[in-house]
Enzyme design. Structure first.
Site, mmCIF file in Angstrom:
data_model
loop_
_atom_site.group_PDB
_atom_site.id
_atom_site.type_symbol
_atom_site.label_atom_id
_atom_site.label_comp_id
_atom_site.label_asym_id
_atom_site.label_seq_id
_atom_site.Cartn_x
_atom_site.Cartn_y
_atom_site.Cartn_z
ATOM 1 N N GLU A 81 -5.221 3.288 5.662
ATOM 2 C CA GLU A 81 -6.477 3.963 6.307
ATOM 3 C C GLU A 81 -7.250 4.757 5.261
ATOM 4 O O GLU A 81 -8.240 5.429 5.284
ATOM 5 C CB GLU A 81 -5.971 5.044 7.406
ATOM 6 C CG GLU A 81 -5.492 4.113 8.609
ATOM 7 C CD GLU A 81 -5.016 5.126 9.613
ATOM 8 O OE1 GLU A 81 -4.618 6.143 9.069
ATOM 9 O OE2 GLU A 81 -4.800 4.881 10.792
ATOM 10 N N GLU A 112 16.548 -3.635 3.969
ATOM 11 C CA GLU A 112 16.874 -2.399 3.785
ATOM 12 C C GLU A 112 18.219 -2.021 2.939
ATOM 13 O O GLU A 112 18.074 -0.911 2.649
ATOM 14 C CB GLU A 112 16.557 -1.509 5.089
ATOM 15 C CG GLU A 112 17.793 -1.389 6.161
ATOM 16 C CD GLU A 112 17.636 -0.506 7.149
ATOM 17 O OE1 GLU A 112 18.667 0.277 7.085
ATOM 18 O OE2 GLU A 112 16.733 -0.596 7.681
#
EC number: 4.2.1.126
Length: 270
Positions: A81, A112
């Protein structure tokens, strides 16, 4: 384990499946109302990180977020953004997720758990000591994040940590730790809920404050936003009407001529 893993403690609510819909939603909302207060407790740490980031950005430094699952996705969301909102190049704020771009939409098994991969991912960006790496992990134990932060520290980078378990390995490892204690989740262990909300709030604060401090906002306006659709052109036009005291048509003409609100203000304001 010498600390209490708050993110795994039992919910304060039980027999969830027996609740009617209104009761269920009311209880979720009651839990959510605790989040902003928990974030307020870590404002001193967020302040340290933002000030350190602003200093490094002035030297061309960058901000990298690393995370897995929900935490990784939130980092990518915040980074994505920055260009449209503040007109910054995509490479100045970067979000990386364990498992790569595939993991944005679909979980990648065991990604992960690789403590070496984050530094490999960061090295693709020619990372250097002017950059800052912020690890995001509700649990504070994610190997991908811990490994990346440890390697970043070894190579002289400033590190930040966003976690929901005070005292966790991540909280102890990062140079600047934001340990947000939101308490147990409504559904036990579901950290996409309050923990994820708290992470989103902190990420909003970090990136927005940083962009303001480096001059990407004027007054309270997004004067560097990208004019990528009709809504944003209209918003920019209205900003110029206010800033230059001209009518809509003239403001729109100047916006299109100069390509951004800031450039139009700089060129036209007497």
């Amino acid at each position: 384990m010498s600390y209490k893993k708050i993110t795994e403690t039992p919910s304060l609510h039980d027999n969830l499946e027996q609740m009617d819909t209104t009761s269920m939603l009311t209880k979720i909302n009651e839990e959510d109302q605790k989040v902003a207060n928990a974030v307020a407790e870590v404002i001193p740490q967020i302040t340290k990180l933002v000030d350190a980031l602003a200093e490094r950005f002035s030297k061309g430094g960058r901000l990298f977020y690393i995370g897995a699952g929900t935490s990784g996705r939130l980092g990518i969301l915040d980074a994505s953004e920055i260009p449209p909102t503040f007109g910054m190049p995509h490479e100045r704020v970067v979000g990386l997720i364990a498992g790569g771009d595939t993991a944005i939409r679909k979980a990648v098994e065991n990604a992960e758990d690789d403590k070496l991969q984050a530094w490999k991912d960061l090295m693709e960006y020619d990372i250097n000591s002017d950059d800052v790496v912020v690890g995001i992990a509700a649990s504070g134990t994610t190997p991908y994040v811990l490994g990346g932060l440890a390697d970043a520290k070894k190579n002289g980078l400033l590190t930040g940590g966003i976690t929901n378990n005070p005292g966790s390995p991540l909280a102890k490892l990062a140079d600047i730790t934001m340990a947000i204690n939101v308490g147990p989740e409504f559904v036990t262990g579901s950290t996409r809920m309050k923990s994820g909300t708290s992470q989103k709030l902190v990420l909003n604060m970090i990136s927005t404050a940083l962009m303001i401090k480096i001059g990407r906002v004027k007054g309270n306006k997004m004067v560097n936003m990208q004019l990528t659709n009709t809504k944003l052109v209209d918003r920019g036009t209205r900003y110029l009407m206010e800033g230059l005291h001209v009518d809509y048509n003239e403001a729109e003409r100047l916006l299109i001529k100069h390509g951004s609100v800031k450039k139009a203000l700089d060129a036209e304001k007497k």
